[in-house]
Design a protein around this motif. Structure first.
Motif, short mmCIF file in Angstrom:
data_model
loop_
_atom_site.label_atom_id
_atom_site.label_comp_id
_atom_site.label_asym_id
_atom_site.label_seq_id
_atom_site.Cartn_x
_atom_site.Cartn_y
_atom_site.Cartn_z
N UNK A 23 0.17 -20.97 -62.36
CA UNK A 23 0.22 -22.07 -61.40
C UNK A 23 1.32 -21.83 -60.35
N UNK A 24 2.46 -21.30 -60.80
CA UNK A 24 3.55 -21.01 -59.86
C UNK A 24 3.10 -19.96 -58.86
N UNK A 25 2.35 -18.94 -59.32
CA UNK A 25 1.88 -17.89 -58.40
C UNK A 25 0.92 -18.47 -57.36
N UNK A 30 0.31 -20.32 -51.68
CA UNK A 30 -0.06 -21.37 -50.72
C UNK A 30 1.13 -21.81 -49.86
N UNK A 31 2.33 -21.35 -50.20
CA UNK A 31 3.52 -21.83 -49.47
C UNK A 31 3.60 -21.16 -48.10
N UNK A 32 3.98 -21.92 -47.05
CA UNK A 32 4.13 -21.31 -45.73
C UNK A 32 5.22 -20.25 -45.75
N UNK A 33 4.98 -19.15 -45.06
CA UNK A 33 5.99 -18.09 -44.95
C UNK A 33 6.02 -17.17 -46.15
N UNK A 34 5.07 -17.30 -47.08
CA UNK A 34 5.09 -16.46 -48.29
C UNK A 34 3.71 -15.84 -48.51
N UNK A 78 13.09 -23.42 -56.83
CA UNK A 78 13.57 -24.59 -57.58
C UNK A 78 12.52 -25.70 -57.55
N UNK A 79 11.85 -25.86 -56.41
CA UNK A 79 10.81 -26.89 -56.30
C UNK A 79 9.65 -26.55 -57.25
N UNK A 80 9.31 -25.26 -57.36
CA UNK A 80 8.21 -24.87 -58.26
C UNK A 80 8.62 -25.07 -59.72
#
Ligand code: AMP
Length: 435
Positions: A23-25, A30-34, A78-80
């Motif tokens: 799920x973290x992957x 989906x995160x912007x800039x990654x 940290x958010x993940x």
């Protein structure tokens, strides 16, 4: 935005471990800039750290391309972790559903309270190096955290601590004269537990030696000292030369008052003014939140506490218990100069102190009888040339009048002259606490 390659360590040892990591992957992708480039396989690894026994971890590494600054990537991790149910602030060494470690972001070096890059311990962890190898990373060429640097110039030392303070770190300072032993090690260990960054200073300070004292002969071994500092987890070692510490026009000194009178102050005139001057200079350079001193030098500790209060240095002085050899002798850099017979005789100091404490424990409260008890033990050892035995109030070590005492610290100094060179030994013991 320019992008760079980053690596994250992935770990989980609570709940649906593989599910948390998958799920973290997905969230990372989906995160912007990654952009997720590649992920290693996941492997089981047993927990090796301190704390209660823990379930085994599932570990791996993911390679990213990212335009995020390192600190923004850390915030995302940290958010993940929080999204996976990890409580923040997370208790150390407890099971966690998700653990994301930023290992590298390009070749960036970061040294703040929240983030150190490259990760300081990546190369020591098989559960990181193996997945990196699997991804084709040449681990031998990847950057490592710098070993505790030896800093010689005061300006460079101050620049380093300024950088740490700007990064939100608390600094622990451990001033020493080198020739380090386990007593110094205990100060460093305590600083390591309480501060974000730890600095040892190694400086044989000529200002605190009298003309007939052992400045030139004081034992010095920088290589061994560096090893001990690194093993104890120091982040830097400040080891200036005398010329670097005191320029040719140097002429300002700290004057010390009643705390420096009697005992060491009487035997070594000017000693504590020299100590206070160098310590004030170290405080000004390092600007630590805490500074660590040994109770072994109890009067020095009292003088430094007084100076810190009087001059308003904004830091806490931490006193650390005496570390002793197995037979009770207080560890000291000068012990190496004791001859074999003197070394055997030297335990008379601690025996005298313990004997006085024993009678105190059994109810003796008279100051002079307590002192007489210590003196009678010291008298059994003619090799010990006693300089003073005193009973002072705990803390500031104010003199106690004759008559009954409720608490106190007994301090003793004696000279032994049959070794490689004459050695003065100091020791002290609280009458109420064991040590
Ligand atoms: P020195 O290098 O002798 O100036 O000592 C540096 C610091 O280490 C001082 O704060 C000493 O009091 C402390 N220290 C020295 N010996 C011991 C010991 N045996 N146990 C605890 N602290 C010590």
């Amino acid at each position: 935005m320019p992008t760079q390659t980053a690596y994250l360590g992935l770990g989980s040892n609570e709940g649906d471990r593989a599910g948390h990591i998958q799920q973290a992957l997905q969230r990372l992708a989906a995160a912007p800039g990654v952009q997720v480039v590649r992920t290693s396989s996941l492997r089981e690894s047993t927990f090796v750290g301190q704390g209660p026994p823990q379930p085994t971890f599932l570990n791996g590494v993911v390679e990213l391309r990212t335009s995020l600054l390192p600190i923004a990537l850390l915030d995302l991790c940290k958010a993940l972790e929080a999204a996976a149910g990890r409580t923040l602030p997370a208790p150390r060494h407890h099971p966690r559903p998700l653990d994301l470690d930023v290992l590298f972001v390009g070749h960036e070096r970061v040294d703040t309270r929240d983030l150190v890059l490259p990760h300081p311990r990546w190369h020591l962890r098989q559960f990181v190096t193996e997945p990196l190898r699997e991804l084709g990373v040449d681990v031998a060429t990847m950057p490592r955290a710098l070993a505790a640097a030896v800093i010689e110039s005061p300006a460079a030392f101050s620049a380093r601590t300024t950088q740490w303070l700007a990064g939100g770190c608390t600094i622990g300072l451990v001033p020493t004269m080198g020739s380090l032993h386990a007593g110094h090690g205990s100060l460093l260990t305590m600083a390591r537990q309480e501060c974000d960054r730890v600095v040892a200073t190694i400086f044989v300070n000529p200002l605190q030696f009298g003309p007939n004292e052992d400045f030139a002969a004081y034992p010095r071994d920088l290589a061994a000292d560096l090893q001990l500092c690194r093993e104890a987890g120091a982040d830097a070692v400040f080891a200036p030369t005398v010329a670097q510490m005191y320029d040719p026009l140097f002429c300002s000194h700290v004057a010390v008052g009643s705390a420096a009178e009697g005992m060491e102050g009487a035997v070594r005139p000017g000693h504590f003014a020299g100590v206070a001057t160098v310590v004030a200079r170290l405080f000004a350079l390092a600007r630590p939140q805490r500074a660590y001193f040994g109770e072994k030098d109890a009067q020095q500790l009292a003088v430094i506490r007084r100076m810190t209060k009087d001059l308003g240095f904004p830091l806490q002085i931490v006193g650390c218990p005496i570390v002793r050899e197995a037979d009770g002798l207080a560890m000291s850099s000068r012990n190496v100069y004791l001859g074999a017979a003197d070394r055997q005789a030297s335990t008379v100091l601690v025996r005298a102190l313990r004997s006085a404490r024993d009678v105190f424990t059994r109810g003796e409260r008279d100051r002079d009888r307590l002192l007489a008890r210590a003196r009678s033990v010291l008298a059994t050892e003619p090799r010990a040339l006693v300089e003073y035995v005193e009973l002072r109030a705990e803390g500031e070590l104010a003199p106690l009048p004759s008559g009954p005492v409720l608490q106190g610290r007994m301090l003793v100094a004696a000279k032994f002259v049959d070794g490689v060179r004459p050695v003065r030994l100091l020791d002290n013991l609280s009458l109420v606490e064991g040590s």
